[in-house]
Write an enzyme that holds these catalytic residues in place. Structure first.
Site, PDB file in Angstrom:
ATOM      1  N   PRO A 113       0.825  -1.216   0.000  1.00 50.38           N
ATOM      2  CG  PRO A 113      -0.056  -1.090   2.141  1.00 50.38           C
ATOM      3  CD  PRO A 113       0.706  -1.989   1.226  1.00 50.38           C
TER       4      PRO A 113
ATOM      5  NE  ARG B 118       6.003 -10.814   1.659  1.00 45.83           N
ATOM      6  CZ  ARG B 118       6.593 -10.323   0.584  1.00 45.83           C
ATOM      7  NH1 ARG B 118       5.876  -9.730  -0.349  1.00 45.83           N
ATOM      8  NH2 ARG B 118       7.906 -10.411   0.430  1.00 45.83           N
TER       9      ARG B 118
ATOM     10  NE  ARG C  26      21.607  13.923  -4.427  1.00 48.59           N
ATOM     11  CZ  ARG C  26      20.661  13.269  -3.759  1.00 48.59           C
ATOM     12  NH1 ARG C  26      19.633  13.913  -3.242  1.00 48.59           N
ATOM     13  NH2 ARG C  26      20.740  11.956  -3.591  1.00 48.59           N
TER      14      ARG C  26
ATOM     15  NE  ARG D  54      10.069  -2.686  -5.510  1.00 46.27           N
ATOM     16  CZ  ARG D  54       9.271  -2.022  -4.683  1.00 46.27           C
ATOM     17  NH1 ARG D  54       9.778  -1.207  -3.777  1.00 46.27           N
ATOM     18  NH2 ARG D  54       7.965  -2.180  -4.736  1.00 46.27           N
TER      19      ARG D  54
END
Ligand SMILES: [Zn+2]
Length: 285
Positions: free
Chosen positions: A2, A116, A153, A274
């Site tokens: 979430p 989990r 950055r 990811r």
């Protein structure tokens, strides 16, 4: 997992049904969910308190007790798989929840199930202290703020946006969507995005999150998850909700499908472990 919209949807739901109730009894069946406090200390802090209202910060729920300050709020993070819902007292323990809070004078029990076990209940607010601004708060989150955190950055813009100390509440799903709307390649070094690009990015973040919160709060969701499996909006649809499939995402989870803007097949790659989805035509480096 979430993200901000799912947690905000749950917050609105719980805030509407939990206010004013006093904690009567606490049952902890999975002790690792309570940390760093001991279960005994946790029960002592929560027992007998009244729920004043429920707030949110990033992906964390903040349950304010007994009118808030000087009392510390209870902080809840759903982790990867946490579910928080009310169930009738008569069948609250049919399958034992990992944590349960019985409320005085109420026929319902607030149950927490986390298969989990990465979720957490605590009174320790330190994880909130370093958190970046709320992306839906225009006073603290604006293009100038993005300019400040991106300047000079070399970090990939996708990694930067997922960093909770930079922006609170965004995760892998919504960052993919935001970058597509902004026409930014996920690997683009943050410091190379000019100001107009950051203005677009800021708008895309607000639009993506606002649309998702609106969808979540207007859908008939099954917070308990008995209908889990359809995976709609993390919680899944409730039994009565219509089953019409909504095309929620523009790129997330759509590898090989045509880009909604230009028909080029959506690509998937890994960034920081990811799954990352993007259109190679709309989002060039
Ligand atoms: Zn495209």
């Amino acid at each position: 997992m979430p993200e901000l919209p799912e947690v905000e949807t749950l917050r609105q739901h719980l805030d509407g049904v939990a206010r004013g109730f006093r904690v009567q009894k606490i049952l902890v069946n999975k002790p690792r969910i309570v940390r760093p406090e001991s279960v005994t200390a946790f029960k002592r802090l929560l027992g007998g308190q009244t729920i004043h209202h429920i707030d949110r910060r990033g992906k964390f729920l903040m349950v304010h007790l007994n009118g808030g300050s000087p009392f510390k709020p209870l902080i809840i993070h759903l982790g990867m798989s946490g579910r928080l819902f009310f169930r009738d007292r008569s069948d609250a323990f049919q399958d034992i929840p990992h944590l349960a809070v019985a409320l005085e004078g109420d026929d319902r029990v607030l149950c927490y199930v986390d298969v989990r076990g990465f979720g957490r209940w605590t009174f320790d607010v330190s994880s909130l202290e370093r958190m970046g601004p709320e992306p839906l708060d225009p006073d603290t989150f604006h293009p100038e703020y993005l300019q400040q955190i991106c300047r000079d950055r070399s970090v990939k813009i996708k990694d930067l946006l997922m960093h909770q100390e930079r922006v609170a509440g965004l995760g892998n799903i919504y960052v993919n969507e935001v970058l597509f709307l902004s026409r930014l390649h996920p690997m683009r070094p943050a410091g190379t995005i000019p100001k107009p690009g950051l203005v677009v990015l800021c708008q895309a973040i607000r639009k993506t999150l606002t649309e998702a919160v609106r969808l979540g709060t207007s859908s008939d969701l099954d917070f308990e998850g008995t209908g889990r499996g359809d995976g709609f909006f993390y919680f899944g649809r409730s039994g009565q909700a219509d089953r019409e499939v909504k095309e929620r995402f523009r790129v997330y989870g759509r590898e090989g499908q045509p880009c909604p803007a230009c028909d080029t097949p959506i690509l998937r790659m890994m960034i920081s472990q990811r799954g990352t989805y993007y259109c190679p035509t709309c989002q060039t480096l």
